[in-house]
Design an enzyme around this catalytic site. Structure first.
Site, PDB file in Angstrom:
ATOM      1  N   ASN A  50       2.933  41.379 -37.121  1.00 18.15           N
ATOM      2  CA  ASN A  50       2.974  39.916 -37.055  1.00 18.15           C
ATOM      3  C   ASN A  50       3.536  39.451 -35.714  1.00 18.15           C
ATOM      4  O   ASN A  50       3.002  38.539 -35.071  1.00 18.15           O
ATOM      5  CB  ASN A  50       3.855  39.350 -38.175  1.00 18.15           C
ATOM      6  CG  ASN A  50       3.179  39.363 -39.527  1.00 18.15           C
ATOM      7  OD1 ASN A  50       1.982  39.610 -39.633  1.00 18.15           O
ATOM      8  ND2 ASN A  50       3.944  39.091 -40.570  1.00 18.15           N
ATOM      9  N   ARG A 380     -14.550  36.107 -41.762  1.00 16.36           N
ATOM     10  CA  ARG A 380     -14.154  37.512 -41.603  1.00 16.36           C
ATOM     11  C   ARG A 380     -14.813  38.340 -42.700  1.00 16.36           C
ATOM     12  O   ARG A 380     -14.833  37.936 -43.868  1.00 16.36           O
ATOM     13  CB  ARG A 380     -12.638  37.680 -41.687  1.00 16.36           C
ATOM     14  CG  ARG A 380     -11.840  36.908 -40.636  1.00 16.36           C
ATOM     15  CD  ARG A 380     -10.360  37.271 -40.712  1.00 16.36           C
ATOM     16  NE  ARG A 380      -9.530  36.331 -39.975  1.00 16.36           N
ATOM     17  CZ  ARG A 380      -9.301  36.394 -38.669  1.00 16.36           C
ATOM     18  NH1 ARG A 380      -9.862  37.348 -37.961  1.00 16.36           N
ATOM     19  NH2 ARG A 380      -8.521  35.506 -38.076  1.00 16.36           N
ATOM     20  N   ARG A 410     -10.509  35.204 -34.401  1.00  9.09           N
ATOM     21  CA  ARG A 410      -9.665  36.009 -33.515  1.00  9.09           C
ATOM     22  C   ARG A 410      -9.409  37.408 -34.056  1.00  9.09           C
ATOM     23  O   ARG A 410      -9.032  37.588 -35.211  1.00  9.09           O
ATOM     24  CB  ARG A 410      -8.336  35.291 -33.269  1.00  9.09           C
ATOM     25  CG  ARG A 410      -7.467  35.986 -32.235  1.00  9.09           C
ATOM     26  CD  ARG A 410      -6.195  35.232 -31.969  1.00  9.09           C
ATOM     27  NE  ARG A 410      -6.422  34.033 -31.175  1.00  9.09           N
ATOM     28  CZ  ARG A 410      -6.172  32.797 -31.596  1.00  9.09           C
ATOM     29  NH1 ARG A 410      -5.713  32.600 -32.812  1.00  9.09           N
ATOM     30  NH2 ARG A 410      -6.382  31.768 -30.812  1.00  9.09           N
ATOM     31  N   HIS A 440     -14.498  27.572 -40.389  1.00  8.34           N
ATOM     32  CA  HIS A 440     -13.522  28.302 -41.192  1.00  8.34           C
ATOM     33  C   HIS A 440     -13.732  28.052 -42.679  1.00  8.34           C
ATOM     34  O   HIS A 440     -12.979  28.554 -43.514  1.00  8.34           O
ATOM     35  CB  HIS A 440     -12.111  27.855 -40.767  1.00  8.34           C
ATOM     36  CG  HIS A 440     -11.001  28.672 -41.324  1.00  8.34           C
ATOM     37  ND1 HIS A 440     -10.134  28.193 -42.293  1.00  8.34           N
ATOM     38  CD2 HIS A 440     -10.593  29.943 -41.066  1.00  8.34           C
ATOM     39  CE1 HIS A 440      -9.246  29.122 -42.594  1.00  8.34           C
ATOM     40  NE2 HIS A 440      -9.494  30.186 -41.872  1.00  8.34           N
ATOM     41  N   TYR A 473      -4.522  39.545 -50.570  1.00  7.63           N
ATOM     42  CA  TYR A 473      -4.116  38.148 -50.426  1.00  7.63           C
ATOM     43  C   TYR A 473      -4.329  37.411 -51.736  1.00  7.63           C
ATOM     44  O   TYR A 473      -5.286  37.672 -52.463  1.00  7.63           O
ATOM     45  CB  TYR A 473      -4.967  37.434 -49.363  1.00  7.63           C
ATOM     46  CG  TYR A 473      -4.883  37.963 -47.949  1.00  7.63           C
ATOM     47  CD1 TYR A 473      -4.057  39.040 -47.615  1.00  7.63           C
ATOM     48  CD2 TYR A 473      -5.638  37.384 -46.942  1.00  7.63           C
ATOM     49  CE1 TYR A 473      -3.996  39.514 -46.317  1.00  7.63           C
ATOM     50  CE2 TYR A 473      -5.580  37.853 -45.631  1.00  7.63           C
ATOM     51  CZ  TYR A 473      -4.767  38.918 -45.325  1.00  7.63           C
ATOM     52  OH  TYR A 473      -4.701  39.392 -44.047  1.00  7.63           O
ATOM     53  N   ARG A 566       3.853  29.134 -47.448  1.00  9.09           N
ATOM     54  CA  ARG A 566       4.258  30.500 -47.118  1.00  9.09           C
ATOM     55  C   ARG A 566       4.906  30.584 -45.749  1.00  9.09           C
ATOM     56  O   ARG A 566       5.915  31.239 -45.568  1.00  9.09           O
ATOM     57  CB  ARG A 566       3.033  31.418 -47.155  1.00  9.09           C
ATOM     58  CG  ARG A 566       3.345  32.869 -46.815  1.00  9.09           C
ATOM     59  CD  ARG A 566       2.088  33.635 -46.461  1.00  9.09           C
ATOM     60  NE  ARG A 566       1.620  33.332 -45.116  1.00  9.09           N
ATOM     61  CZ  ARG A 566       0.340  33.228 -44.773  1.00  9.09           C
ATOM     62  NH1 ARG A 566      -0.597  33.380 -45.682  1.00  9.09           N
ATOM     63  NH2 ARG A 566      -0.004  32.959 -43.534  1.00  9.09           N
ATOM     64  N   HIS A 594      -1.973  33.044 -49.883  1.00 10.28           N
ATOM     65  CA  HIS A 594      -3.019  32.506 -49.007  1.00 10.28           C
ATOM     66  C   HIS A 594      -3.813  31.367 -49.641  1.00 10.28           C
ATOM     67  O   HIS A 594      -4.578  30.685 -48.953  1.00 10.28           O
ATOM     68  CB  HIS A 594      -3.968  33.646 -48.610  1.00 10.28           C
ATOM     69  CG  HIS A 594      -4.847  33.342 -47.450  1.00 10.28           C
ATOM     70  ND1 HIS A 594      -6.193  33.092 -47.583  1.00 10.28           N
ATOM     71  CD2 HIS A 594      -4.575  33.235 -46.121  1.00 10.28           C
ATOM     72  CE1 HIS A 594      -6.723  32.856 -46.391  1.00 10.28           C
ATOM     73  NE2 HIS A 594      -5.755  32.939 -45.488  1.00 10.28           N
TER      74      HIS A 594
END
Length: 716
Positions: A50, A380, A410, A440, A473, A566, A594
């Site tokens: 992270n 993704r 990314r 997204h 997640y 979170r 998430h």
């Protein structure tokens, strides 16, 4: 700063510092004695990766801003990019110190269980012979030692690669710098024969052998180093237009540029001497504040390989009990998924529910003769993606398959480029998103012909179409045959095909135009109710100033506001006359939180939504996102139960305090870990009642639970 400006920033805080506090909570899981030892090691690894990404992206971005727009002002703090950088550089050393203490404790406890990260001096004579043989046969042939002096230029340091650096002295007495890259083709560690659990890391072996690699020089000092480079790629749409290249070609070129961006951090495994340090600083071009001494391994990703290398019985004893996602009890395995969804909406809650019902629905659509088309947005994908293969099969079966693939996700750019080629080769129509706006959103639309009419199955989610992260997640996936949502889904894809971001929708709310406006409208609706108003939002972060100002106004009107966030929270709760009725909970546990749920009002009158978007400026203003209303009564109750259970968490939950710090919740009665509840109980029925209205005062907010400071220093 004028008094008026101080007031403007009185209830907000810097996003970078808020994120660092989140990552500290991740690190604190490594100090939780109730967490199995190998999982504690993994939490240190997660904290480390992270922080790596934070430096590559956020610090890299601030570094660029400090050069290009030095007077740019952060709208949460009034600080310039350089002032924000200085705060980051001042906070990170304290986190590294905590990490080192925790790693020392965890490593010592693992040793008691026979899992030992060995120094060369700890090897037995037999093990030294084994390592020496392995070194000569497998490591030495792929090493490339380099000397840096007036005749040898300084080599390029690959981002996050490990190097053994050495201070070398020639026979004439002059000092030079030596570098030995640790080849990424090598395994991260070497297990000792006949004793699984005893291992030595590759960089340890290379460093021990380094004196013999520089003939004619005397090695006086050495360390292991790792450079972190700015990875915040800038995408120039005007350059794309001028070049005549497609997005995929330009993204491939940009990925090559990422490797050569500036160094924003230098990590060393020990403090180097004065002359040695001076050589490193001058050659790598970093300042003192960018250099961090980290006694834990600089690359912690080995933790996952370590678990796999241990005997199954030992690994199981030191890990979380295995958890297999369940098939929802209200779905019949033998009945058509599409026909079951036609009867009523279905909600999957990952990772507690299996992703298989969605995969089965998609596979069924690929085969059914009445299915005309499948359209999907992809941000993704898993490296080995079942979803992508099903889409390829559907196209090969003659279905019209449209994939809106975001190539600018990314660190997933290369993976998405590869999948886009495979999908195209199978006959799918692949689009690359809208200029200047990342796509997204998470929507899959199946269109079917029923007689002379069309019908739809629409799936809308909060997380990616990635089977790997579906098991890691917490996310939500709604599958519905609602005709109005299906029609809006059709309009959405038509708009995306022509790059129209201003499309009108009846039921879906789409960023960058409609989603934020809807959120602000819903908040204003609760403001109108005064003290009867209620807002509960579960998301990952809030940074958007306009939303925070509206929530502050709602708090001042007496609206009770529960935020389950979170990570980043730039809104500080409990500020007098500003955010007294705002309460913020953060949960960090076994699974990454998430899911995004937006709830306005109470009970049957509550309006509920799920969304792909957080309350962040980038999500609401610079991305294509979708928020979907929840109409089905049973699905609404499921969502209310999820919110209720998370607000009741007193094991993995922390409360955000007015000063921006966090404190753990403590229950004087019985412990409640929301993720464990979700693992142990079905979420499909029965459904509990809605959460009670919270009472005023932080210490009373959660029904008598008290608070204490976040984790104490780890015990030695």
């Amino acid at each position: 700063m004028p008094e008026r400006e101080k007031e403007q920033y009185s209830y907000t805080q810097n996003r970078e510092l808020s994120w660092l506090r989140f990552n500290r909570r991740v690190l604190e899981e490594a100090g939780d004695e109730s967490v199995p030892l190998l999982e504690r090691l993994k939490f240190i690894s997660i904290f480390t990766s992270n922080l790596d990404e934070f430096f590559m992206v956020r610090v890299g971005n601030l570094f660029d801003l400090s050069l290009m727009s030095p007077d740019d002002i952060d709208n949460k703090t009034g600080e310039t990019p350089m002032e924000q950088l200085e705060e980051v550089y001042s906070v990170v050393p304290g986190l590294i110190e905590i990490k080192n203490r925790l790693y020392t404790d965890v490593a010592a406890l693992l040793r008691q269980e026979g899992v030992c990260d060995l120094a060369h001096e700890e090897l037995t004579p037999e093990e030294k012979r084994y390592v020496s043989t392995y070194y000569k046969a497998r490591i030495l042939p792929v090493l490339s030692p380099q000397i840096v002096d007036t005749h040898h230029p300084f080599p390029h340091l690959a981002n996050k690669a490990l190097y053994v650096a050495a201070l070398l002295r020639s026979k004439k007495g002059s000092a030079s710098l030596g570098l030995v890259p640790v080849p990424p083709s090598l395994p991260p560690f070497l297990n000792m024969p006949n004793e699984p659990g005893r291992f030595i890391r590759m960089e340890t072996i290379v460093q021990q052998q380094a004196p013999a690699l520089f003939g004619g020089y005397r090695l006086e000092d050495s360390c292991i180093l790792c450079a972190t480079r700015n990875a915040d790629l800038s995408f120039d749409s005007e350059l794309l237009e001028d070049s005549g290249e497609d997005l995929r070609s330009q993204m491939s070129k940009l990925l090559k540029k990422r490797a050569s961006l500036s160094v924003v951090r230098l990590e060393l495994d020990r403090k180097a001497g004065g002359e040695f340090m001076k050589l490193l600083k001058n050659r790598i071009r970093v300042e003192n504040r960018q250099i961090y001494v980290d006694q834990a391994p600089l690359d912690m990703k080995y933790a996952y390989d370590l678990v796999k290398s241990l005997p199954a019985e030992k690994a199981a004893a030191l890990s979380f009990p295995p958890y297999a996602p369940r098939w929802p009890e209200d779905l019949d395995r033998k009945t058509s998924m599409i026909e079951q969804i036609r009867r009523r909406d279905r909600l999957l809650f990952f990772p507690f529910d299996s992703v298989d019902p969605f995969l089965r629905m998609l596979s069924e659509a690929a085969e059914r003769p009445d299915v005309i088309s499948i359209r999907i947005t992809i941000y993704r994908l898993a490296t080995s993606s079942k979803i992508a293969h099903i889409l390829c099969k559907a196209a090969e079966n003659g279905k019209e398959v449209t994939v809106l693939m975001e190539l600018r996700a990314r660190f997933d750019e290369a993976n998405n480029i590869s999948w886009s080629r495979l999908l195209e080769d199978s006959g799918c129509q692949v689009l690359y998103g809208v200029e200047d706006y990342k796509c997204h959103s998470k929507i899959c639309l199946i269109t079917m012909r029923r007689g002379d009419k069309l019908s739809y199955i629409t799936q809308i989610g909060t997380g990616n179409y990635n089977e790997r992260t579906n098991a890691m997640y917490t996310d939500l996936s709604l599958m519905t045959a609602n005709e109005n949502i299906g029609l809006d889904g059709t309009v959405f894809f038509q708009n995306m095909l022509v790059g129209n971001l201003d499309g009108a929708y009846e039921h879906l709310y789409v960023a960058p135009v409609g989603l934020k406006n809807k959120l602000l409208e819903m908040i204003r609706g609760e403001i109108a109710k005064g003290q009867e108003g209620y807002i509960c939002i579960k998301a990952n972060a809030i940074t958007e100033r306009e939303v925070m100002d509206q929530l502050s106004e709602a708090s001042q009107a007496g609206v009770q506001i529960q935020l389950i966030l979170r990570g980043i929270c730039c809104l500080r709760p409990g500020i007098a006359a500003r955010t007294e009725n705002v309460h913020v909970t953060s949960i960090v546990g076994r699974y990454l939180e998430h899911a995004r749920i937006y709830c306005f009002g109470r009970g049957r009158n509550a309006q509920l939504f799920i969304a792909s978007a957080d309350m962040m400026t980038r999500n609401l203003n610079r991305r294509v996102e979708i928020m979907c209303p929840i109409y089905d009564g049973e699905v609404r109750e499921q969502l209310l139960w999820i919110l209720h259970t998370q607000l009741g968490d007193n094991v993995k939950a922390s409360s955000l305090l007015p000063d921006g710090s966090y404190c753990r919740k403590v229950n004087t009665l019985a412990p409640c870990s929301s993720q464990e509840v979700f693992m142990e109980k079905t979420i499909h029925k029965p459904y509990p009642k809605e959460p009670e209205r919270p009472r005023k005062g932080l210490h009373r907010l959660f029904g008598g639970w008290k608070t204490r400071p976040s984790k104490q220093k780890p015990k030695s």
